[in-house]
Enzyme design. Structure first.
Site, PDB file in Angstrom:
ATOM      1  N   SER A  87      -9.859   2.280   2.694  1.00  0.00           N
ATOM      2  CA  SER A  87      -8.911   2.971   1.851  1.00  0.00           C
ATOM      3  C   SER A  87      -7.931   2.046   1.139  1.00  0.00           C
ATOM      4  O   SER A  87      -7.297   2.476   0.174  1.00  0.00           O
ATOM      5  CB  SER A  87      -8.095   3.946   2.701  1.00  0.00           C
ATOM      6  OG  SER A  87      -7.327   3.236   3.660  1.00  0.00           O
TER       7      SER A  87
ATOM      8  N   SER B  74     -10.421   0.003   6.873  1.00  0.00           N
ATOM      9  CA  SER B  74      -9.773   0.123   5.568  1.00  0.00           C
ATOM     10  C   SER B  74      -9.073  -1.136   5.077  1.00  0.00           C
ATOM     11  O   SER B  74      -8.601  -1.176   3.945  1.00  0.00           O
ATOM     12  CB  SER B  74      -8.760   1.269   5.584  1.00  0.00           C
ATOM     13  OG  SER B  74      -9.437   2.496   5.530  1.00  0.00           O
TER      14      SER B  74
ATOM     15  N   LYS C 246       0.856  -1.200   0.000  1.00  0.00           N
ATOM     16  CA  LYS C 246       0.000   0.000   0.000  1.00  0.00           C
ATOM     17  C   LYS C 246       0.883   1.238   0.000  1.00  0.00           C
ATOM     18  O   LYS C 246       1.883   1.288   0.741  1.00  0.00           O
ATOM     19  CB  LYS C 246      -0.910  -0.026   1.234  1.00  0.00           C
ATOM     20  CG  LYS C 246      -1.946   1.092   1.289  1.00  0.00           C
ATOM     21  CD  LYS C 246      -2.841   0.975   2.531  1.00  0.00           C
ATOM     22  CE  LYS C 246      -3.951   2.021   2.540  1.00  0.00           C
ATOM     23  NZ  LYS C 246      -4.839   1.896   3.711  1.00  0.00           N
TER      24      LYS C 246
END
Ligand SMILES: [Mg+2]
Ligand SMILES: [Zn+2]
Lengths: 96, 483, 492
Positions: free
Chosen positions: C158, C182, C78
């Site tokens: 997210s 998330s 990420k």
């Protein structure tokens, strides 16, 4: 709780985010909507509750020893700076 | 005889509280492993934590915590076994994270006190509200470029102790005495070097004025004053300004001001005006700071003797006057020097020499006590020569100067220069006879009542003997000769 | 079977048995990324050459018998984890050019164990969002589509890029972070597994902070066991993070095989939200049935304050974020927009550098901390947070784990729920309580909705008892036998 445009400007100023005049009304609507929704928390009885700040429980703050094991990396520290002047960061001149 | 300002509406009392920022003595910063040394090349003592790079996290330095605890103990203050770090949020170029990690609601040290001594010999206890740990900011340089300010983060993240006094101070003199005393305590403890020129000790001065007996009026904070003298001047200037404002029928506005030593005035600091909403909240990167009671006890047991205790001991053990004792204990190094000189010797003689000749010498040379060219042992050796009659006091001063110059011992200098005191009564009598023979008129005057002339004869004899005459024997011989 | 279809565990076994090389495996993923990323936009940055170098090194290590837990396994990171020498954007314009001079602890742990990094995955800007629509680098498209409808769906957020990449077989697994859901919500939306471990289990050092008291790293992968393997590498004490827990990392993968016999599984009645889709309610009941069949006891429990968790979260998280994001000021590492004076520089830089959702949250956070409002908002929120934690503590005295739906809906279309921030926030209603209390939470793909989109079930556990969470999650996974595949995937 609803916010007036002056409050939006004050908060934006505190947060150092420039808002154009046209940004104010939509931001006012969004923030007021969020705050109105948050109002539900007023129905919770919080009498005598000890506030909880952190996500980890029952652990003492760890401490490091007083040893110099960092720094001395001027170039790495300055490598991403938008305006590097010599070994300094530079900003528009500040007048006290 | 309290300090009052006289205005057209009567006399005004000045109310002063001090916030002292004292840089903690530690190798590394409060929350990072970067060094704290003064005067390093720009940004060379900066870690990614100090520069608040993304994802960087603070880890507290145990020694900085210990230093705060020691200081709290030295101020006879309550040590809070649980304290907490908060973020103080504001934007400034030398504050990389956009917040300062500080202790707002729950400081590590609670109420304590500092006892100050005033020139009239009186003492006063000044309350300490609290002491908390926080990060220093970096440094902005405004004079390196026509349109830019330069930022050096070497100081960013260095540990500070903010020591807040109660508004107990009532005059510039008291404020000065408070800072000097606090500095002395910090130096004894070894928790702050107290160097105001290098910024290790900085004062924010809160000043208000009121008519005696009134409630407190609005105060102003004069920021970052960097010498004791300027603190005293700033208080006077700011108090006078406030008296004028009140007496002109206006109100003093609460604000942050700066002291301009050149003009001897304070002025409003506009840049701070809209920054007052600091949005403190607990720093979520840190947990509550919990101190082990046993550890605090250990730190307490290892504390050095502090100035007040040492002064009392000097008076009791060595029979020194309160004044001499206070002068000797003000600096830890001086006190320790004195103790070494006095060990096994006449304490009053030692005190006179340490406070007199040595101080004069050091201030003439502009060096600190640590750099004294005459060690305590060497000075002791000199005093021994005085005590056993090898030299007299007057010669001793000359010997001391020579010791400072050459680094030789007192004995070496006395021998080399032949300064041994003359106790040979024959030589003394001869010098007396010569002086009297040269001054028949003075003898007549003396004998008709001008007794003060005895001192003149002593001086002449000593001069004739190059200062080496034993003063007692010279007196005796003169008395005898003058009948 | 294509190499990209392998689970991480199977790929690991294949590498160890020398059935294929890490270079082959890595090339397979790099070609899949080349083919699909233009559509999915799951990666912001692809580091193909580094990946190849790492794969070659991995093959050498394997040949020398020096394989470690993850040697040669291609993963995605990420773009919130700082990666040394590789641009790290946090999905924000303001970090567009930021190249970290350090490696986050979690990604460093993965590298230590031999992993190959394919690149940096897309995310909501500063991890603020539940749709991946707030990224400055464009929306991520969910590899799944509704039956009979080609509308591009959100992958959740997210960690939408990580979840989409794993679901579309562009990586064996990925790192993710979870501040309010998330990891779990995008895992649910993309039909994969994901765990937010206990707060303190993974180091936060080197992860761009959103809300420090809530942020926690974890993996997303195609199976519960894969998550367990990845978490085993990611987790561990880090003295550079004061909130990192100093406790041993258990064998999470072994826990997956424990079964649920004799476990007491709590069902919090408050999670039966009004208007919950009937198919989600049905899937939940089905999941509880599976656990009962495998020998668990199902217990009705109450978490009376959990319904306030989301509103509480929208005080705490923005407050912390408003402070955490103050460092993006155009002076040291963030992009700069000039101004006449220092304040203008700040205001211009932050106006140009932050997107609308970040601005909203920074302003809300600034407001709730500001003079006169702190007690009414922030302090009250902290107290309610304490009540939320107490509810969990009480309940976990009686049960070993809780099972709930992960999200109140399946993936929605890009552009939906964009006009009303609160409607978007409601996505996280089931996941946020775990962040507020710090407990671990796992999402397992358990079924499909009427239009063929994946739905997840969430397992919550006691602090630092991820092992039970994995045991329950693996039991659900086995029973669900989830085999549906997204329309967009490598080789499809
Ligand atoms: Mg102050
Ligand atoms: Zn301070």
């Amino acid at each position: 709780m609803s916010l007036d445009p002056a409050a939006i400007r004050r908060i934006a100023r505190l947060a150092r985010i420039r808002l154009d005049e046209s940004d104010i009304a939509p931001m006012q609507a969004d923030l007021s909507g969020i705050l109105a929704w948050i109002e539900q928390l007023n129905e919770v009885d919080i009498e005598g509750v000890v506030p909880l700040a952190g996500g980890v429980q029952g652990v003492a703050l760890p401490m490091r020893e007083d040893v110099v094991d960092d720094g001395g990396v001027v170039d790495a520290v300055l490598a991403n700076a938008p305006d590097r002047q010599g070994d300094f960061y530079a900003v528009p001149k500040v007048v006290e | 005889m309290s300090y009052m300002l006289q205005g057209s509406t009567g006399s005004w009392e000045v109310v002063i509280g001090l916030e002292i920022h004292a840089q903690v003595i530690s190798r590394a910063k409060l929350f990072s492993g970067a060094a704290t040394a003064f005067g390093a090349a720009p940004n060379s003592q900066v870690s990614f934590v100090d520069a608040a790079f993304p994802g960087m996290l603070p880890v507290i330095n145990r020694e900085c915590v210990a230093q705060a605890v020691r200081t709290g103990l030295g101020l006879a203050a309550r040590i809070n076994l649980v304290s907490r770090f908060d973020r103080k949020n504001y934007f400034y170029a030398d504050l990389p994270a956009g917040y300062q990690i500080s202790q707002f609601e729950h400081p590590i040290v609670g109420a304590g006190m500092v006892e100050i001594e005033l020139a009239d010999g009186s003492t006063r206890r000044i309350g300490v509200t609290r002491l908390h740990l926080e990060q220093d900011a970096g440094k902005s340089l405004h004079d390196q470029h026509p349109t830019k300010s330069f930022i050096d983060l070497n100081r960013a993240g260095v540990a500070l102790m903010e020591i807040v006094s109660e508004p107990d101070l009532r005059s510039p003199e008291e404020a000065g005495a408070y800072i000097r005393k606090l500095r002395s305590i910090l130096r004894y403890l070894g928790t702050c070097d107290g160097n105001m020129e290098e910024g290790s000790l900085r004062a924010d001065v809160n000043v208000s004025v009121r008519h005696p007996g009134e409630a407190l009026r609005t105060r102003c904070e004069v920021k970052n004053v960097n010498s004791v003298r300027f603190v005293m001047q700033a208080i006077e200037a700011e108090a006078l300004r406030q008296v004028q404002v009140w007496e002109s029928g206006e109100e003093v506005r609460q604000e942050t001001r700066l002291f301009d030593p050149g003009r001897g005035q304070t002025r409003s600091m506009r840049s701070k005006e809209d920054a007052h909403d600091y949005r403190y909240f607990p720093d979520p990167d840190l947990l509550p700071l919990v101190l082990d009671e046993a550890w605090v006890a250990e730190l307490k047991a290892a504390l050095p003797e502090l100035p007040d205790a040492r002064r009392a001991r000097f008076m009791a053990e060595h029979g020194l006057s309160a004044y001499d004792a206070a002068v000797l204990v003000a600096e830890r190094a001086t006190a320790e020097y004195f103790e070494e000189v006095a060990r096994g010797r006449d304490a009053k003689l030692a005190a006179n020499w340490v406070t007199g000749a040595r101080f004069a010498l050091l201030s003439a040379r502009g060096v600190g006590i640590e750099a004294s060219p005459v060690s305590a042992a060497a000075l002791g050796g000199l005093l021994d020569l005085i005590t056993d009659g090898t030299i007299n006091g007057r010669i001793a001063k000359e010997v001391f100067e020579a010791m400072a110059e050459s680094g030789s011992t007192a004995g070496e200098i006395v021998e080399r220069k032949g300064l041994r005191q003359v106790t040979d009564t024959g030589a003394i009598d001869a010098a007396v006879a010569a002086v009297l023979a040269a001054n028949p008129d003075k003898i007549a005057a003396y004998k008709s009542g001008a007794e003060k002339l005895f001192g003149f004869f002593v001086g002449q004899v000593m001069r004739a003997m190059a200062g080496k005459g034993n003063p007692a024997l010279v007196n005796e011989a003169l008395k005898r000769a003058l009948g | 079977m294509m190499l990209t279809d392998l689970t991480l565990a199977a790929a690991r076994d294949g590498l160890r048995a020398r059935r294929f090389s890490s270079v082959e495996l890595t090339e397979a993923f790099l070609s899949a990324i080349a083919a699909l990323n233009p559509t999915l936009n799951a990666f912001i940055t692809v580091t193909a050459e580094r990946a190849r170098d790492q794969a070659r090194a991995a093959d050498a290590a394997l040949a020398a018998g020096q394989g470690r837990a993850l040697t040669g396994l291609p993963l995605a990171i990420k773009d919130l984890f700082c990666t040394q020498g590789v641009r790290t954007t946090a999905g924000s314009r303001i970090l567009e050019h930021f190249i970290p001079p350090y490696e986050s602890t979690v990604s460093a742990n993965l590298l230590r164990d031999g992993a190959v990094f394919l690149g940096k995955t897309n995310l909501d800007e500063f991890a603020m969002g539940s749709s991946n629509m707030t990224s400055a680098f464009g929306a991520v498209t969910n590899p799944w589509t509704r039956r009979g409808d080609n509308a591009a769906l959100v992958p959740g957020g997210s960690s939408g890029g990580s979840a989409a990449a794993v679901a579309a077989r562009l990586a064996l697994g990925a790192t993710a972070t979870d501040t309010g859901g998330s990891i779990r919500q995008p895992a649910s939306f993309c039909g994969i597994a994901g765990i937010k471990p206990t707060y303190g289990r993974c180091s936060r050092w080197g992860i761009v902070a959103f809300a420090s008291s809530l942020d926690q790293a974890g993996p997303v992968a195609r199976s519960v066991e894969d998550c367990a393997i990845l978490l085993g590498s990611m987790a561990g004490h880090d003295p550079r993070d004061s909130t990192s827990a100093d406790r041993p990392v258990p064998d999470f993968a072994a826990a997956c095989a424990r079964g649920v016999k004799g476990l007491r599984i709590g069902v919090p009645r408050q999670y039966r939200a009004d208007g919950m889709a009937p198919e989600i309610e049905a899937l939940w009941q089905q999941g509880l049935g599976w656990l009962r069949e495998q020998g668990a006891e199902i217990v009705d429990v109450s978490l009376p304050h959990s319904k306030y968790a989301l509103a509480t979260y929208y005080i705490v998280a923005p407050a912390e974020a408003s402070s955490n994001l103050a460092r993006y000021d155009g002076v040291r590492f963030s992009s700069r927009t000039e101004g006449d004076d220092l304040d203008a520089l700040y205001e211009n830089t932050r106006a140009a550098g932050f997107g609308p959702e970040v601005k909203r949250r920074v302003l809300i956070g600034t407001y709730v901390l500001s003079a006169g409002y702190y007690d009414a908002y922030y302090l009250r929120a902290q107290k309610i947070r304490a009540l939320i934690l107490k509810d969990f503590t009480d309940v976990f005295a009686r049960v070993d784990a809780l099972v709930t739906p992960t999200a109140p809906s399946a993936a929605f279309a890009q552009g939906e729920k964009m006009s009303d921030p609160v409607a978007m926030y409601l996505n996280d209603v089931f996941t946020v309580p775990a962040n507020m209390s710090g407990i671990p939470g796992l999402s397992v793909p358990a079924g499909l909705d009427a239009r063929g989109l994946p739905l997840g079930l969430q397992v919550l556990g006691r602090p630092f008892d991820e092992e039970t969470v994995f045991a329950v999650g693996a039991a659900l996974e086995r029973a669900a036998g989830f085999a549906a595949l997204p329309a967009m995937r490598a080789g499809a």
